[in-house]
Design a protein around this motif. Structure first.
Motif, PDB file in Angstrom:
ATOM      1  N   VAL A 146       0.791  -1.243   0.000  1.00  0.00           N
ATOM      2  CA  VAL A 146       0.000   0.000   0.000  1.00  0.00           C
ATOM      3  C   VAL A 146       0.821   1.290   0.000  1.00  0.00           C
ATOM      4  O   VAL A 146       0.540   2.202  -0.770  1.00  0.00           O
ATOM      5  N   VAL A 149       2.502   1.942  -3.426  1.00  0.00           N
ATOM      6  CA  VAL A 149       1.552   2.300  -4.496  1.00  0.00           C
ATOM      7  C   VAL A 149       1.079   3.739  -4.320  1.00  0.00           C
ATOM      8  O   VAL A 149       1.030   4.523  -5.278  1.00  0.00           O
ATOM      9  N   ARG A 150       0.790   4.105  -3.082  1.00  0.00           N
ATOM     10  CA  ARG A 150       0.331   5.465  -2.834  1.00  0.00           C
ATOM     11  C   ARG A 150       1.412   6.482  -3.196  1.00  0.00           C
ATOM     12  O   ARG A 150       1.141   7.514  -3.811  1.00  0.00           O
ATOM     13  N   ASP A 153       1.788   6.959  -6.865  1.00  0.00           N
ATOM     14  CA  ASP A 153       0.730   7.808  -7.403  1.00  0.00           C
ATOM     15  C   ASP A 153       1.071   9.287  -7.212  1.00  0.00           C
ATOM     16  O   ASP A 153       0.831  10.122  -8.084  1.00  0.00           O
ATOM     17  N   LEU A 156       3.593  10.238  -9.759  1.00  0.00           N
ATOM     18  CA  LEU A 156       2.946  10.428 -11.068  1.00  0.00           C
ATOM     19  C   LEU A 156       2.330  11.824 -11.147  1.00  0.00           C
ATOM     20  O   LEU A 156       2.381  12.483 -12.193  1.00  0.00           O
ATOM     21  N   GLY A 157       1.783  12.263 -10.025  1.00  0.00           N
ATOM     22  CA  GLY A 157       1.232  13.618  -9.962  1.00  0.00           C
ATOM     23  C   GLY A 157       2.311  14.676 -10.188  1.00  0.00           C
ATOM     24  O   GLY A 157       2.091  15.670 -10.881  1.00  0.00           O
ATOM     25  N   ILE A 201      -5.080   0.605 -10.215  1.00  0.00           N
ATOM     26  CA  ILE A 201      -4.992   1.780  -9.352  1.00  0.00           C
ATOM     27  C   ILE A 201      -4.123   2.866  -9.986  1.00  0.00           C
ATOM     28  O   ILE A 201      -4.500   4.035 -10.022  1.00  0.00           O
ATOM     29  N   LEU A 202      -2.971   2.505 -10.499  1.00  0.00           N
ATOM     30  CA  LEU A 202      -2.049   3.529 -11.017  1.00  0.00           C
ATOM     31  C   LEU A 202      -2.332   3.904 -12.478  1.00  0.00           C
ATOM     32  O   LEU A 202      -1.974   5.001 -12.915  1.00  0.00           O
TER      33      LEU A 202
END
Lengths: 271, 109
Positions: A146, A149-150, A153, A156-157, A201-202
């Protein structure tokens, strides 16, 4: 024109440096003139993973500050042709990375190499931002877990908002997901996020899945990128991922549990 | 094992991996909201829970929120397990209490 690729993740310890070392070696093995740069100022480790720690004289920061010429700081790999390492400083901090300085060094490298790999530090502060700022492509190294992955993300932002390509409204940075430390047995038991879960999710294309493997630690112990251990499945997974990056059609492996023979199962041997 | 599931009163809890995915989807929908335009789902979820909590004591552990994101339609599914005795304060808002009571009865069949 050289491609600038950043290895990034947000979270630490997911395998950025391991992946940067193996990708750089993989590109060089395929004949691309490649340089890999350590952006983790103050916590340099790429030199250790690449096995050239005793050959560091000048570093990236010395070049930025004009204290050394680029060619004095570049270390040519002894195993693979076409491969150079640009180590970073162990004594300075991330503030030594100025945007102008990084841009100058990258411009010079782009003339001499086909592929420039930027090994990002963890976090979202200056070091990580400088590593991703000039990137054309990004490999997002993620563990099926978790927090990783968070953080991916979040990175990616940043790529979508804070990179040079974003600021100049150019074509966006091309993103690739590299899922590392994947354990099919745990996925099978419902204990670990699946590749599909992370992809959903991603929502970025999958470059490769690197299985959890003892060969990764073995490789870093001896300062040899794991891709050179072509008998290990992690090494093979990296070789596949490099091929895919270069546009080859290679089917994903190490995503499904390996079938084990009855004998192995009776002895409780892992696949 | 499957055959014994038939005798269980409640379904088995989702696998840890499934829980991880659901938690991630919720937290990231919330975080992405601030980044790529208005995303009302997380605040809608918070406000819904606040409104229900005003009338009924809800155990935060018995609230299940599911977010399914599709290309065309996204659905927010909020499952709230209500406690058996309703809050006496609910008398201030009899209409709402009755409404929940009715729902509970319907849910039990």
């Amino acid at each position: 024109m050289a491609r600038i690729i950043v290895m990034t993740s947000g979270k630490g310890g997911v395998g950025k440096t391991t992946s940067a070392a193996s990708f750089a070696t993989g590109f060089a093995l395929r004949g691309h003139r490649t340089v890999v740069i350590d952006f983790d100022v103050g916590l340099r480790n790429l030199d250790l993973v690449m096995g050239c720690e005793r050959r560091v004289v000048f570093d990236f920061i010395n070049v930025i500050n004009g204290e050394a010429k680029l060619h004095q700081a570049l270390i040519k790999d002894k195993r693979v042709d076409n491969l150079s390492i640009l180590p970073t400083s162990q004594t300075r901090d991330k503030e030594a990375l100025t945007r102008d300085g990084v841009e100058r060094v990258l411009a010079q490298l782009k003339d001499e190499f086909d592929v420039v790999i930027c090994d990002s530090p963890a976090g979202i502060e200056k070091g990580a931002l400088m590593a991703l700022y000039f990137a054309d492509e990004a490999v997002i190294v993620t563990n099926p877990e978790v927090s990783s992955v968070r953080d991916s993300d979040r990175i990616l932002g940043m790529l979508a908002a804070k990179s040079r390509r974003a600021e100049l409204e150019l074509e966006p940075v091309r993103e690739h997901l590299l899922l590392t430390r994947y354990d099919t047995a745990r996925v099978e038991r419902g204990e670990m996020l699946t590749v599909e879960d992370v992809l959903e999710i991603l929502a970025i294309p999958l470059l490769g899945v690197v299985p959890e493997s003892q060969s990764v630690l073995r490789a870093s112990n001896i300062g040899q990128p794991v891709i050179l251990d072509d008998k290990s499945n992690a090494g093979q997974a990296y070789a596949d991922a490099v091929g895919r990056f270069l546009g080859e059609q290679i089917e994903h492996r190490f995503v499904k549990p390996e079938r084990r023979g009855l004998f192995d199962r009776l002895l409780g041997r892992p696949a | 094992m499957r055959i014994f599931d038939f005798f269980r009163s409640s379904p088995p809890p989702p696998s840890p991996a499934k829980q991880a995915k659901e938690r991630l989807q919720i937290v990231m929908a919330h975080e992405r909201g601030g980044r790529c335009g208005p995303d009302f789902l997380p605040s809608l979820q918070r406000e819904l829970l606040a409104v229900i909590g005003k009338y009924v004591d809800i155990d935060a552990n018995k609230v299940e929120v599911k977010l399914d994101r599709g290309s065309d339609v996204s659905t927010l599914e909020v499952n709230v397990e209500l406690p058996t005795p309703l809050k006496p304060a609910a008398a201030e808002a009899p209409a709402a209490a009755e409404c929940f009571d009715l729902q509970r009865r319907t849910a039990r069949g």
